[in-house]
Design a protein around this motif. Structure first.
Motif, short mmCIF file in Angstrom:
data_model
loop_
_atom_site.label_atom_id
_atom_site.label_comp_id
_atom_site.label_asym_id
_atom_site.label_seq_id
_atom_site.Cartn_x
_atom_site.Cartn_y
_atom_site.Cartn_z
N ARG A 455 1.25 -1.67 -0.08
CA ARG A 455 -0.08 0.26 -0.17
C ARG A 455 1.20 1.22 0.28
N ALA A 456 0.47 2.08 -0.57
CA ALA A 456 1.80 3.75 -0.77
C ALA A 456 0.55 5.07 0.04
N VAL A 457 1.06 5.03 0.46
CA VAL A 457 0.38 6.27 1.66
C VAL A 457 1.75 7.06 1.94
N THR A 458 2.95 7.07 1.89
CA THR A 458 4.04 7.76 2.75
C THR A 458 3.85 7.89 0.93
N ARG A 459 5.50 9.41 0.92
CA ARG A 459 6.57 9.40 -0.14
C ARG A 459 7.35 7.96 -0.29
N GLU A 460 7.73 7.47 1.47
CA GLU A 460 8.61 6.64 0.98
C GLU A 460 7.57 5.12 0.64
N ASP A 461 6.37 5.28 0.39
CA ASP A 461 5.47 3.76 -0.16
C ASP A 461 6.14 3.77 -1.50
N PHE A 462 5.35 5.07 -2.52
CA PHE A 462 5.32 5.21 -3.42
C PHE A 462 6.90 5.19 -3.75
N ALA A 463 8.07 5.71 -3.49
CA ALA A 463 9.43 5.47 -4.61
C ALA A 463 9.16 3.72 -4.00
N ASP A 464 9.52 3.12 -2.91
CA ASP A 464 10.52 1.85 -2.39
C ASP A 464 8.66 0.64 -3.65
N LEU A 465 7.88 0.83 -3.44
CA LEU A 465 6.96 0.48 -4.54
C LEU A 465 7.34 0.57 -6.09
N ALA A 466 7.66 1.83 -6.17
CA ALA A 466 7.62 1.82 -7.95
C ALA A 466 10.01 1.55 -8.48
N ARG A 467 9.60 1.54 -7.18
CA ARG A 467 11.34 0.72 -7.54
C ARG A 467 11.15 -0.92 -7.73
N GLU A 468 9.93 -1.62 -6.97
CA GLU A 468 9.68 -2.91 -7.29
C GLU A 468 9.77 -3.37 -8.55
N VAL A 469 8.75 -2.45 -9.11
CA VAL A 469 8.56 -2.59 -11.19
C VAL A 469 8.80 -1.75 -11.63
N PRO A 508 13.14 9.16 -19.61
CA PRO A 508 12.99 7.65 -19.48
C PRO A 508 11.93 6.68 -20.42
N PRO A 509 12.21 5.18 -20.84
CA PRO A 509 11.54 4.91 -21.75
C PRO A 509 9.38 4.65 -21.19
N LEU A 510 8.76 5.51 -22.11
CA LEU A 510 7.37 5.15 -21.94
C LEU A 510 6.71 4.55 -21.38
N GLU A 511 7.03 3.26 -21.82
CA GLU A 511 7.12 1.63 -20.98
C GLU A 511 6.93 1.73 -19.84
N THR A 512 8.57 2.37 -18.56
CA THR A 512 8.86 2.50 -17.80
C THR A 512 7.95 3.15 -16.73
N LEU A 513 7.49 4.46 -17.34
CA LEU A 513 7.12 5.28 -16.90
C LEU A 513 5.05 4.91 -16.11
N ALA A 514 4.71 4.02 -17.65
CA ALA A 514 3.73 3.38 -18.08
C ALA A 514 3.74 2.33 -16.76
N ARG A 515 4.55 1.61 -16.74
CA ARG A 515 4.26 -0.22 -15.53
C ARG A 515 4.37 1.41 -13.97
N ILE A 516 5.06 1.97 -13.71
CA ILE A 516 5.23 2.71 -12.60
C ILE A 516 3.77 3.27 -11.99
N ALA A 517 3.30 3.91 -13.45
CA ALA A 517 1.40 4.19 -13.04
C ALA A 517 1.03 3.77 -12.39
N ALA A 518 0.96 2.45 -13.05
CA ALA A 518 -0.07 1.43 -13.52
C ALA A 518 -0.35 0.62 -12.07
N HIS A 519 1.86 0.21 -11.60
CA HIS A 519 1.25 -0.68 -10.63
C HIS A 519 0.61 0.28 -8.77
N LEU A 520 1.30 1.40 -9.26
CA LEU A 520 1.16 2.56 -7.88
C LEU A 520 -0.22 2.93 -8.06
#
Length: 650
Positions: A455-469, A508-520
């Protein structure tokens, strides 16, 4: 941070030997020779060495338990990420028919006596469509286009009218749309564009993409801004479509007059066009740092749960999707092939689910286990191939890693023969390649995974979850603002010995940005607005004046200072800590001077001056009014080297 494993026994070899000698003095006082030449001391040292090895193994137990706990919560090593870029295929000559470059075509960097070639494969099919000149038109700003094709058979026409104004356009109609193709437009024109600098003409070439005009990538302009006869080579964007302009249907391109900038001049008189010709000479397609492995036989099933098989090429890249496993069984007189799908876990699989798990790093394929339930029954998670079934893995990709981050014009080898194609080149750098995750990195990621719990609540959560994908991102920051959450992504960059960075390498590749946005998006709080994008880069020019120490060549010192400046402002490896310049951190002239003081060959007994000029202001040496002592940055901005000027005296 990672949990520190306890040291169960901190004694080493010498501690054990000293302890044994002290016991000898207590238990056997008649033993007085404790030198290394004594046979008894030799036995003590032999046993101490064996005990030291046992202690080492004992202290590895907490690490093993820690790794097993990570496996229980689902932590697996991340596979490498492939670099992505674009390659342009050049035709040997214009062709009357469509030239097809199939998906999976291999291109590579040259092989050297030290390094193996870096192989890229095209991600999709490319159709190099033929074209020719069909019609021409011109339009003054705010007015409808006027068809000018008939004028080309006579005296020609002025493309921007009598008094050129920003927004005036020259329209060139092709015989059809040519998406993703390189088009050569041959223009026969007079030297009539008075007032403009041929090297800095205020014009832009655009293509109609159905809803708007999109800028074309200008490869070269031999006309000097439509000032003389020559060719204009354009790379047309992928969305180019045919449309109707001036009552003529064609694949339209246009040359639009821009507002002049500080370093440009206006047209005082319009260029005069006499003839226009056009033809297709190449095409551009996306490519990935990967090799395609064809159908591969894995072996024969023995019918037991939790079977494991290894693929021949590893790691396996999952960026384009997991491969399909084919299970071939013999039924009657025929062979029946069934396709099995890859899953992350067997939690939702039953005894009839044709599932398998693929460890991308080790290349290991595993089938579902049989687990004994509390009531004594055995539950099968996922089906098991029957005895004697042949396993075949269909085409998969292997490769990836930081080796794929290469600079422009490095991919020049065509490994797959394509008819009518003479050469290939990457006009932009390939970025986004990252090596596979190490066990040490996975240990650090484990506590983060427990903290976020998906779950993404804090800024650190968003950054950590984005690094996963997004392992292909070198740095990820999360910035909260009044309009939502902004996830800023910086890709891995190609290695450059001079430290210079092409601005396009930072996209950054558009595919990477789309993958991060969809995951978060699946893990954000309801009502949270989210956008994934690159940071805003502010260019900075440093003007440095220094002296070389005796015995050092000024040119060598100058190169060292330039390289140091480029590395200091590197978004990935620069900054005070060597982990990239901090986001939003101001640049102080004094701080730059301190870094340059450590450059070998700089004479600190003489004056060392550093002047900072924001953006492109440093291009003019006399613009003292634009100099700043502190280059301030916003919360989403990063500094980027522009054109540093260094003067080193003896």
């Amino acid at each position: 941070m990672a949990l520190s494993a306890p040291n169960l026994d901190d004694r080493h070899f010498q501690d054990l030997v000293d302890s044994a000698k002290r016991l000898v003095q207590t238990r056997c006082p008649q033993w007085t020779d404790h030198n290394v030449s004594d046979p008894g001391v030799t036995l003590i040292e032999a046993y101490a060495q064996m005990v030291d090895q046992l202690i080492y193994r004992l202290n590895r137990v907490p690490d093993r338990h820690y790794v097993k706990f990570l496996e229980l919560i689902g932590v697996q090593l991340r596979p490498p990420s492939p670099a992505r870029g674009e390659v342009t295929f050049w035709l040997s000559a214009p062709q009357p028919q469509t030239v097809v470059v199939r998906a999976g075509t291999e291109v590579a960097t040259p092989r050297t006596d030290i390094d193996a070639p870096v192989i890229f494969t095209t991600s999709q099919r490319l159709d190099v469509l033929p074209c020719s000149f069909a019609s021409a038109a011109s339009a003054a700003v705010g007015e409808q286009p006027i068809e000018q094709t008939d004028s080309l058979d006579g005296p020609g026409f002025d493309c921007f009218g009598d008094g050129p104004m920003p927004g005036d356009t020259l329209l060139v109609g092709l015989s059809g749309a040519v998406p993703s193709c390189a088009v050569n437009i041959r223009v026969d024109c007079d030297v009539a564009g008075v007032g403009v600098d041929p090297g800095k003409a205020p014009i832009v070439w655009e293509a109609w993409t159905g809803t708007s005009w999109t800028a074309c990538d200008l490869d070269r302009d031999e006309t000097g801004g439509l000032n003389k006869t020559g060719s204009v080579l354009l790379h047309v964007p992928p969305g180019h479509v045919a449309s109707v302009v001036a009552r003529k249907r064609a694949g339209w391109l246009r040359c639009r007059l821009l507002e002049r900038t500080e370093n440009q001049h206006d047209y005082r008189q319009s260029p005069h066009i006499n003839r226009i010709a056009a033809f297709t000479i190449g095409g551009t397609v996306a490519a990935t740092h990967a090799e395609i492995v064809g159908s591969e036989s894995l072996g024969t099933s023995d019918g037991t749960p939790s079977q494991r098989f290894l693929v021949q090429r590893r790691p396996v890249l999952l960026a384009e999707g997991a491969p399909v496993l084919q299970v071939v069984t013999h039924r009657g007189d025929d062979d029946v092939a069934e396709e099995w799908a890859a899953v992350e876990t067997f939690a939702a699989s039953d005894a009839q689910s044709r599932h398998f798990h693929l460890d991308a790093v080790s290349g290991e394929i595993e089938f579902g286990p049989a687990v004994r339930e509390p009531d004594g029954s055995v539950r099968q998670y996922g089906a098991v191939p029957p005895i004697g079934a042949r396993l075949r893995l269909l085409a998969y990709r292997t490769g990836g890693g930081r080796r794929g981050n290469i600079a422009r014009k490095q991919i020049v080898v065509l490994k797959t023969s394509v008819p009518y194609v003479s050469s290939v080149v990457n006009r932009i750098p390939a970025v986004g390649g990252a090596d596979a995750e190490t066990l040490a990195d996975a240990k650090i990621r484990g506590p983060m995974l427990l903290r976020t719990r998906g779950r993404a609540v804090t800024r650190e959560d968003f950054a950590d979850l984005a690094r996963e994908v997004a392992p292909d991102a070198a740095r990820i920051y999360c910035v909260q603002s009044t309009d939502g959450v902004r996830v800023l992504v910086i890709p891995h960059l190609p290695e450059n010995p001079l430290g210079r960075i092409d601005r396009r390498e930072l996209e950054p590749p558009l595919e990477t940005l789309a993958r991060i946005a969809a995951h978060l998006d699946e893990r954000r709080l309801l009502g949270t607005r989210l956008v994934a994008e690159p940071p805003t880069y502010r260019q900075l020019t440093a003007v440095v004046s220094a002296h070389a120490r005796p015995g050092f060549r000024p040119q060598d010192v100058r190169d060292a200072v330039l390289s140091t400046l480029n590395r200091l402002f590197n978004p990935v490896t620069g900054g005070p800590e060597g982990t990239g310049w901090p986001l939003g951190r101001a640049v102080q002239a004094q701080e730059v001077a301190v870094v340059l003081a450590g450059v070998s060959g700089v004479d600190m007994s003489r004056e060392l001056t550093v002047q900072l000029f924001p953006d492109a202001a440093g291009r003019g040496a006399g613009q003292q009014d634009s100099r700043v002592d502190s280059f301030e940055l916003g919360p989403t901005e990063l500094v980027l080297s522009f054109e540093h000027q260094v003067r080193v005296r003896r």
